[in-house]
Design a protein around this motif. Structure first.
Motif, PDB file in Angstrom:
ATOM      1  N   CYS A 155     -31.773   2.800 -37.881  1.00  0.00           N
ATOM      2  CA  CYS A 155     -31.754   1.857 -36.756  1.00  0.00           C
ATOM      3  C   CYS A 155     -30.284   1.703 -36.262  1.00  0.00           C
ATOM      4  N   PRO A 156     -30.067   1.095 -35.225  1.00  0.00           N
ATOM      5  CA  PRO A 156     -28.749   1.006 -34.457  1.00  0.00           C
ATOM      6  C   PRO A 156     -27.559   0.704 -35.379  1.00  0.00           C
ATOM      7  N   ASP A 157     -27.849  -0.583 -36.428  1.00  0.00           N
ATOM      8  CA  ASP A 157     -26.853  -0.974 -37.204  1.00  0.00           C
ATOM      9  C   ASP A 157     -26.276   0.031 -38.015  1.00  0.00           C
ATOM     10  N   VAL A 158     -26.979   0.917 -38.630  1.00  0.00           N
ATOM     11  CA  VAL A 158     -26.469   1.988 -39.676  1.00  0.00           C
ATOM     12  C   VAL A 158     -26.206   3.377 -38.840  1.00  0.00           C
ATOM     13  N   ALA A 159     -26.210   3.563 -37.650  1.00  0.00           N
ATOM     14  CA  ALA A 159     -26.116   4.696 -36.988  1.00  0.00           C
ATOM     15  C   ALA A 159     -25.037   5.410 -37.409  1.00  0.00           C
ATOM     16  N   LYS A 160     -23.785   4.572 -37.777  1.00  0.00           N
ATOM     17  CA  LYS A 160     -22.585   5.068 -38.119  1.00  0.00           C
ATOM     18  C   LYS A 160     -22.725   5.828 -39.074  1.00  0.00           C
ATOM     19  N   ASP A 209     -28.826  -1.314 -29.991  1.00  0.00           N
ATOM     20  CA  ASP A 209     -28.535  -2.653 -30.044  1.00  0.00           C
ATOM     21  C   ASP A 209     -27.425  -3.332 -29.352  1.00  0.00           C
ATOM     22  N   TYR A 210     -27.144  -3.412 -28.446  1.00  0.00           N
ATOM     23  CA  TYR A 210     -25.807  -3.981 -27.675  1.00  0.00           C
ATOM     24  C   TYR A 210     -25.645  -5.239 -27.900  1.00  0.00           C
ATOM     25  N   TYR A 211     -26.521  -6.039 -28.612  1.00  0.00           N
ATOM     26  CA  TYR A 211     -26.087  -7.637 -29.049  1.00  0.00           C
ATOM     27  C   TYR A 211     -25.304  -7.658 -30.318  1.00  0.00           C
ATOM     28  N   GLU A 215     -23.120  -3.233 -34.207  1.00  0.00           N
ATOM     29  CA  GLU A 215     -22.887  -2.942 -35.477  1.00  0.00           C
ATOM     30  C   GLU A 215     -22.153  -1.580 -35.842  1.00  0.00           C
ATOM     31  N   SER A 216     -22.809  -0.652 -34.810  1.00  0.00           N
ATOM     32  CA  SER A 216     -22.214   0.714 -34.784  1.00  0.00           C
ATOM     33  C   SER A 216     -21.619   1.003 -33.349  1.00  0.00           C
ATOM     34  N   PRO A 217     -20.857   1.708 -33.289  1.00  0.00           N
ATOM     35  CA  PRO A 217     -20.333   2.323 -31.735  1.00  0.00           C
ATOM     36  C   PRO A 217     -21.381   2.525 -30.713  1.00  0.00           C
ATOM     37  N   ARG A 218     -21.303   2.083 -29.675  1.00  0.00           N
ATOM     38  CA  ARG A 218     -22.379   2.307 -28.742  1.00  0.00           C
ATOM     39  C   ARG A 218     -22.688   3.827 -28.353  1.00  0.00           C
ATOM     40  N   GLU A 219     -21.549   4.590 -28.374  1.00  0.00           N
ATOM     41  CA  GLU A 219     -21.637   6.153 -28.276  1.00  0.00           C
ATOM     42  C   GLU A 219     -22.385   6.733 -29.390  1.00  0.00           C
ATOM     43  N   ILE A 220     -22.061   6.222 -30.474  1.00  0.00           N
ATOM     44  CA  ILE A 220     -22.587   6.851 -31.810  1.00  0.00           C
ATOM     45  C   ILE A 220     -24.029   6.181 -31.736  1.00  0.00           C
ATOM     46  N   GLN A 221     -24.548   5.063 -31.241  1.00  0.00           N
ATOM     47  CA  GLN A 221     -26.011   4.648 -31.321  1.00  0.00           C
ATOM     48  C   GLN A 221     -26.583   5.605 -30.520  1.00  0.00           C
ATOM     49  N   ARG A 222     -26.017   5.920 -29.265  1.00  0.00           N
ATOM     50  CA  ARG A 222     -26.892   6.855 -28.270  1.00  0.00           C
ATOM     51  C   ARG A 222     -27.160   8.238 -28.665  1.00  0.00           C
ATOM     52  N   LYS A 223     -26.176   8.758 -29.534  1.00  0.00           N
ATOM     53  CA  LYS A 223     -26.104  10.085 -30.093  1.00  0.00           C
ATOM     54  C   LYS A 223     -27.244  10.206 -30.935  1.00  0.00           C
ATOM     55  N   GLU A 261     -31.419  -0.263 -20.153  1.00  0.00           N
ATOM     56  CA  GLU A 261     -31.180   1.007 -19.095  1.00  0.00           C
ATOM     57  C   GLU A 261     -30.738   2.361 -19.825  1.00  0.00           C
ATOM     58  N   ASP A 262     -29.986   1.943 -21.092  1.00  0.00           N
ATOM     59  CA  ASP A 262     -29.721   3.143 -21.704  1.00  0.00           C
ATOM     60  C   ASP A 262     -30.949   3.614 -22.495  1.00  0.00           C
ATOM     61  N   THR A 263     -31.637   2.704 -23.220  1.00  0.00           N
ATOM     62  CA  THR A 263     -32.831   3.037 -23.757  1.00  0.00           C
ATOM     63  C   THR A 263     -33.735   3.849 -22.834  1.00  0.00           C
TER      64      THR A 263
END
Length: 256
Positions: free
Chosen positions: A64-69, A97-99, A102-110, A135-137
């Motif tokens: 999930c986005p929280d642990v994308a890092k 998850d931009y709320y 927990e992980s940088p947004r660039e990393i989340q998207r990648k 939008e990004d999703t």
């Protein structure tokens, strides 16, 4: 009547060691199947373990986005092995998850895009989390050709305009207890008009508890009240909501 909870966290701490009790409570409300969603290595493994222990449970595994890092090649290899398990039915929950950030947004998207590539290669449906990031999703999904392998936007909380955009990509939309909340007007509006063949229902337990238990811990059986709220919004019997969403869940998850 058979109800399918398309997204629950029966692998979370509140239910640990008591899963059988909660499944029996769910059965008493007509809830006969559930997909247990992972989100990190620990939750993924618990989801797989529960699916192998209980005939009516299925596993969803992903980062999930929280642990994308924390994503790396080792994580990808482990995930692919779990996706090949007999009762693993989808890759998820994944997304943006931009709320909480927990992980940088660039990393989340990648990481989101890379997991979509895995799903495409394995022809596995995806279970998608998006918060404050429509939008990004949408853009990442549009580029991923998700319609070729299928996906679910879990806990959909958008208006009819966003509903149509995601449906046009070939996604299904899953409604949670939020649909029972008085002030959730966007969710009400989309739940009234979403095509029957694109609708799923879920609890996201132990979160997002529907009325009449809002404020208390959610559980898989309470997806009954999600179905009830949708039935009231659409002016139909609860059995109709149960029949459509049960059929849709089995179809997207490849369950005979």
């Amino acid at each position: 009547m058979e109800i399918f909870d398309s997204h629950t966290h029966l692998n979370d701490e509140p239910f640990r060691g008591k899963e059988e009790i909660y499944l029996e409570r769910a059965k008493n409300l007509g809830v006969t199947r559930a997909a247990v969603a992972g989100q990190d290595p620990e939750f993924n493994q618990r989801a797989v373990d529960l699916s192998e222990k209980f005939d009516n449970l299925y596993a969803i595994v992903g980062y999930c986005p929280d642990v994308a890092k924390d994503w790396n090649q080792e994580a990808a290899d482990q995930l692919i092995e779990q996706l090949k398990k007999e009762k693993t039915v989808a890759l998820g929950e994944i997304g943006l998850d931009y709320y909480w950030d927990e992980s940088p947004r660039e990393i989340q998207r990648k990481v989101f895009a890379e997991q979509l590539e895995i799903a495409h290669d394995l022809k596995m449906p995806v279970n998608i989390h998006t918060r404050d990031a429509f939008e990004d999703t949408y853009q990442i999904l549009k580029e991923s050709k998700v319609g070729e392998y299928g996906g679910i936007l879990h806990n959909f909380n958008g208006n009819p305009e966003w509903m149509k955009k995601f449906l046009d990509l070939g996604l299904m939309l899953s409604y949670s207890g939020v649909v029972s909340f008085t002030k959730a007007t966007d969710v009400h509006a989309s739940a009234k008009v979403v095509p029957w063949d694109a609708m799923l229902i879920e609890t996201d337990a132990p979160y997002l508890t529907p009325k009449p238990y809002r404020g208390k811990q959610n559980e898989t059986g309470y997806v009954y009240y999600v179905a009830k709220a949708i039935a009231e919004l659409r002016g139909v019997e609860i059995e109709e909501v149960a029949a459509h969403t049960n059929q849709n869940a089995k179809k997207i998850y490849g369950i005979k």
